[in-house]
Design an enzyme around this catalytic site. Structure first.
Site, PDB file in Angstrom:
ATOM      1  CE  LYS A 121      -6.155  -4.233   3.992  1.00 41.81           C
ATOM      2  NZ  LYS A 121      -7.177  -3.805   3.456  1.00 41.81           N
ATOM      3  CG  ASP A 139      -4.385   0.737   1.594  1.00 36.60           C
ATOM      4  OD1 ASP A 139      -3.974   1.333   0.529  1.00 36.60           O
ATOM      5  OD2 ASP A 139      -4.618   1.411   2.525  1.00 36.60           O
TER       6      ASP A 139
END
Ligand code: SF4
Length: 214
Positions: A121, A139
């Site tokens: 991420k 996310d």
């Protein structure tokens, strides 16, 4: 409507809704973005943005962080929570950047995820925002909303990233993820999606599922 068509329409509608999509974490370079992202775990972006100016003034580059007293870093980031773990991983990360990458934040996803505390991420965020590569930041907002919209059929971050990369225009993917954060906070929230005011209602696979919110 194919998934690619649906994705393109979602991109277009969110561009209209949020014309200026940027990362909510303030930073000036790749290192600062890595550190701000590390601090944002279980903390608000607003809080991180209050802490980082002082932190980056005290430790202006990777060498300053690498030679820092971890206790001093802890003090400066205390209000972000999990400060002991975060302080140690920030200092460790900077030492690895110096030892293995000559003091430069690496410019590939494969190298970025080798850094302590950096997952896909964060690596995607840096690849997209700093280095300008097509990136998908999977996310919590991205995973939840992509599922509701019918763009993905998994809650696994890696699978969501790969599925979105398969259907999004690469030039749009990074900003799309930034817009999903704003959209996820304002409209398609985790607990109570506001379908009645949602600009994506017409293309959302789960639009009818939240009638109580209409
Ligand atoms: Fe989320 Fe409802 Fe909009 Fe679908 S219609 S994206 S569930 S707010």
């Amino acid at each position: 409507m194919t998934k690619k068509q649906r994705a393109a329409e979602c991109v277009r509608l969110l561009e209209e809704k949020y014309p200026g999509a940027v990362c909510l974490l303030e930073s000036q370079n790749a290192l600062q973005l890595l550190i701000a992202t590390r601090l944002s775990a279980q903390c608000t972006d607003a809080r991180v943005n209050m802490v980082t100016p002082g932190l980056f003034k005290r430790f202006p580059d990777v060498y300053a962080f690498a030679s820092a007293d971890v206790k001093e870093v802890e003090e400066l980031i205390k209000s972000c929570g999990l400060y002991r773990t975060k302080a140690k991983s920030i200092v460790d990360m900077c030492r690895v950047i110096i030892d293995r990458f000559d003091g430069e934040v690496p410019g590939t996803l494969e190298d970025l995820v080798q850094l302590p505390g950096v997952g896909r991420k964060t690596a995607n965020l840096v690849m997209g925002d700093i280095y300008g590569y097509p990136a998908v930041v999977a996310d919590t907002h991205c995973i939840r909303i992509s599922g509701r919209l019918g763009l993905c059929d998994s809650t696994d971050p890696y699978k969501v990233e790969m599925q979105l990369k398969g259907i999004l225009n690469p030039e749009k993917s990074n900003d799309f993820c930034h817009r999903l954060v704003l959209f996820g906070r304002e409209i398609c929230t985790a607990r109570s999606p506001k379908c009645d005011i949602c600009p994506l209602f017409g293309v959302c696979a789960e639009a009818g599922k939240y009638k109580n919110n209409k």
